[in-house]
Design a protein around this motif. Structure first.
Motif, PDB file in Angstrom:
ATOM      1  N   ILE A  11      32.758  39.337  37.898  1.00 53.54           N
ATOM      2  CA  ILE A  11      32.096  40.000  39.014  1.00 53.54           C
ATOM      3  C   ILE A  11      31.921  38.987  40.134  1.00 53.54           C
ATOM      4  N   ASN A  12      32.697  39.168  41.180  1.00 54.09           N
ATOM      5  CA  ASN A  12      32.500  38.389  42.395  1.00 54.09           C
ATOM      6  C   ASN A  12      31.586  39.236  43.262  1.00 54.09           C
ATOM      7  N   ARG A  13      30.660  38.595  43.951  1.00 51.81           N
ATOM      8  CA  ARG A  13      29.696  39.393  44.705  1.00 51.81           C
ATOM      9  C   ARG A  13      29.261  38.658  45.946  1.00 51.81           C
ATOM     10  N   ARG A  93      31.160  32.035  39.884  1.00 54.81           N
ATOM     11  CA  ARG A  93      31.867  30.908  39.299  1.00 54.81           C
ATOM     12  C   ARG A  93      33.369  30.986  39.558  1.00 54.81           C
ATOM     13  N   SER A  94      33.797  31.779  40.536  1.00 57.75           N
ATOM     14  CA  SER A  94      35.214  31.971  40.856  1.00 57.75           C
ATOM     15  C   SER A  94      36.001  32.456  39.653  1.00 57.75           C
ATOM     16  N   ALA A  95      35.318  33.143  38.763  1.00 57.65           N
ATOM     17  CA  ALA A  95      35.936  33.570  37.508  1.00 57.65           C
ATOM     18  C   ALA A  95      37.141  34.473  37.734  1.00 57.65           C
ATOM     19  N   PHE A  96      37.131  35.285  38.789  1.00 61.26           N
ATOM     20  CA  PHE A  96      38.282  36.165  39.021  1.00 61.26           C
ATOM     21  C   PHE A  96      39.548  35.350  39.206  1.00 61.26           C
ATOM     22  N   PHE A  97      39.425  34.160  39.781  1.00 56.20           N
ATOM     23  CA  PHE A  97      40.575  33.287  39.984  1.00 56.20           C
ATOM     24  C   PHE A  97      40.860  32.454  38.735  1.00 56.20           C
ATOM     25  N   HIS A 103      44.908  37.982  29.818  1.00 53.64           N
ATOM     26  CA  HIS A 103      45.596  39.284  29.857  1.00 53.64           C
ATOM     27  C   HIS A 103      44.654  40.483  29.756  1.00 53.64           C
ATOM     28  N   ASN A 104      43.438  40.281  29.279  1.00 52.73           N
ATOM     29  CA  ASN A 104      42.522  41.404  29.082  1.00 52.73           C
ATOM     30  C   ASN A 104      41.247  41.186  29.900  1.00 52.73           C
ATOM     31  N   ARG A 105      41.416  41.277  31.210  1.00 56.66           N
ATOM     32  CA  ARG A 105      40.288  41.061  32.112  1.00 56.66           C
ATOM     33  C   ARG A 105      40.211  42.198  33.123  1.00 56.66           C
ATOM     34  N   LEU A 106      39.038  42.308  33.701  1.00 60.95           N
ATOM     35  CA  LEU A 106      38.787  43.251  34.782  1.00 60.95           C
ATOM     36  C   LEU A 106      38.063  42.478  35.866  1.00 60.95           C
ATOM     37  N   ASN A 107      38.627  42.432  37.058  1.00 60.10           N
ATOM     38  CA  ASN A 107      38.024  41.721  38.186  1.00 60.10           C
ATOM     39  C   ASN A 107      37.373  42.723  39.126  1.00 60.10           C
ATOM     40  N   ILE A 108      36.097  42.496  39.394  1.00 56.64           N
ATOM     41  CA  ILE A 108      35.313  43.415  40.224  1.00 56.64           C
ATOM     42  C   ILE A 108      34.700  42.648  41.390  1.00 56.64           C
ATOM     43  N   LEU A 109      34.697  43.278  42.553  1.00 53.58           N
ATOM     44  CA  LEU A 109      33.993  42.744  43.719  1.00 53.58           C
ATOM     45  C   LEU A 109      32.861  43.705  44.059  1.00 53.58           C
ATOM     46  N   ILE A 110      31.646  43.153  44.147  1.00 56.52           N
ATOM     47  CA  ILE A 110      30.478  43.928  44.559  1.00 56.52           C
ATOM     48  C   ILE A 110      30.112  43.466  45.967  1.00 56.52           C
ATOM     49  N   GLN A 111      30.094  44.399  46.893  1.00 51.85           N
ATOM     50  CA  GLN A 111      29.762  44.057  48.271  1.00 51.85           C
ATOM     51  C   GLN A 111      28.797  45.076  48.851  1.00 51.85           C
ATOM     52  N   ALA A 112      28.284  44.773  50.018  1.00 58.01           N
ATOM     53  CA  ALA A 112      27.338  45.669  50.684  1.00 58.01           C
ATOM     54  C   ALA A 112      27.321  45.339  52.171  1.00 58.01           C
ATOM     55  N   ARG A 159      43.144  42.534  46.989  1.00 60.38           N
ATOM     56  CA  ARG A 159      44.229  42.426  46.006  1.00 60.38           C
ATOM     57  C   ARG A 159      43.834  41.554  44.822  1.00 60.38           C
ATOM     58  N   ASN A 160      42.760  40.802  44.949  1.00 61.50           N
ATOM     59  CA  ASN A 160      42.272  39.964  43.852  1.00 61.50           C
ATOM     60  C   ASN A 160      41.475  40.746  42.814  1.00 61.50           C
ATOM     61  N   TYR A 161      41.208  42.011  43.086  1.00 64.58           N
ATOM     62  CA  TYR A 161      40.290  42.783  42.250  1.00 64.58           C
ATOM     63  C   TYR A 161      40.921  44.081  41.765  1.00 64.58           C
ATOM     64  N   ASP A 162      40.428  44.517  40.610  1.00 66.37           N
ATOM     65  CA  ASP A 162      40.829  45.811  40.070  1.00 66.37           C
ATOM     66  C   ASP A 162      39.919  46.921  40.582  1.00 66.37           C
ATOM     67  N   LEU A 163      38.711  46.543  40.957  1.00 66.61           N
ATOM     68  CA  LEU A 163      37.716  47.511  41.399  1.00 66.61           C
ATOM     69  C   LEU A 163      36.807  46.852  42.444  1.00 66.61           C
ATOM     70  N   VAL A 164      36.591  47.552  43.558  1.00 67.18           N
ATOM     71  CA  VAL A 164      35.692  47.077  44.601  1.00 67.18           C
ATOM     72  C   VAL A 164      34.619  48.143  44.788  1.00 67.18           C
ATOM     73  N   ILE A 165      33.354  47.715  44.727  1.00 68.17           N
ATOM     74  CA  ILE A 165      32.241  48.663  44.841  1.00 68.17           C
ATOM     75  C   ILE A 165      31.347  48.249  46.002  1.00 68.17           C
ATOM     76  N   SER A 166      31.056  49.208  46.879  1.00 67.73           N
ATOM     77  CA  SER A 166      30.069  48.997  47.936  1.00 67.73           C
ATOM     78  C   SER A 166      28.727  49.484  47.402  1.00 67.73           C
ATOM     79  N   MET A 167      27.723  48.643  47.496  1.00 67.13           N
ATOM     80  CA  MET A 167      26.401  48.980  46.967  1.00 67.13           C
ATOM     81  C   MET A 167      25.569  49.832  47.922  1.00 67.13           C
ATOM     82  N   ASP A 168      26.036  50.036  49.138  1.00 69.80           N
ATOM     83  CA  ASP A 168      25.277  50.866  50.072  1.00 69.80           C
ATOM     84  C   ASP A 168      25.078  52.255  49.480  1.00 69.80           C
ATOM     85  N   GLY A 169      23.819  52.661  49.379  1.00 70.20           N
ATOM     86  CA  GLY A 169      23.491  53.984  48.856  1.00 70.20           C
ATOM     87  C   GLY A 169      23.565  54.092  47.342  1.00 70.20           C
ATOM     88  N   LYS A 170      23.755  52.972  46.647  1.00 63.82           N
ATOM     89  CA  LYS A 170      23.840  52.985  45.182  1.00 63.82           C
ATOM     90  C   LYS A 170      22.772  52.072  44.587  1.00 63.82           C
TER      91      LYS A 170
END
Length: 184
Positions: A11-13, A93-97, A103-112, A159-170
């Motif tokens: 989780i990059n945030r 921790r720059s874990a996405f990089f 081979h079995n990872r999921l990279n997520i970016l949390i932004q707002a 492109r570095n992430y499998d999923l990008v989530i905006s926290m606005d309204g969540k």
């Protein structure tokens, strides 16, 4: 990502987005360990540096180069060691990089939005709006500089992430539910 095999969720945030809380809740729901700043404890001890000093060294590619390389190498070794032993969620921790060969990872970016981030930082750290904006700006610049210098990418490049989530309204719980639905 296959939940039945050993996995890593990174989780990059953005500061103030709630990404660390999302990661912690996600790890709890998945029944796996959660790692974030606590991961730097071995680095603090090994290099006799504070967390702030480590973060500043990582963001500054122009001086202290040998020390930076030692810190980065140690941090990568710790992350790989954890991922080789157990499924986990790692925030920051720059874990996405660092985990790009897993081979079995999921990279997520949390932004707002900046407004969301400022309000959250003000509440969490007891800062004025002006102080919160300054802290966010400094952290954003340091993290981006680190990624550009060491990973040769922008932390905002989706492109570095499998999923990008905006926290606005969540809420954090709602974001976790989005991730769990994505995982399936």
């Amino acid at each position: 990502m296959n939940k039945n095999d050993r996995f890593v969720i990174t989780i990059n945030r953005e500061l103030g987005s709630g990404g660390r809380t999302v990661g912690r809740i996600l790890a709890e729901k998945l029944g796996v360990p959660y790692y974030d700043k606590a991961l730097t404890k071995p680095l603090e001890e090994k290099f006799d540096l504070t967390l702030d000093q480590i973060e500043k060294l990582k963001g500054n590619n122009r001086s202290w180069w040998e020390e930076i390389k030692r810190v980065l190498k140690a941090e990568k070794e710790i992350l790989h060691s954890i991922a080789n032993e157990e499924s986990c969620v790692i925030a920051g921790r720059s874990a996405f990089f660092v985990m790009n060969d897993n081979h079995n990872r999921l990279n997520i970016l949390i932004q707002a939005s900046m407004d969301h981030r400022v309000k959250r930082v003000m509440a969490k750290q007891g800062l004025s709006e002006k102080e919160a904006k300054k802290v966010i700006k400094e952290v954003d610049e340091t993290r981006e500089e680190y990624m550009k210098n060491n990973a040769h990418t922008s932390r905002y490049d989706t492109r570095n992430y499998d999923l990008v989530i905006s926290m606005d309204g969540k809420t954090e719980e709602e974001a976790v539910n989005v991730i769990l639905a994505f995982i399936g």
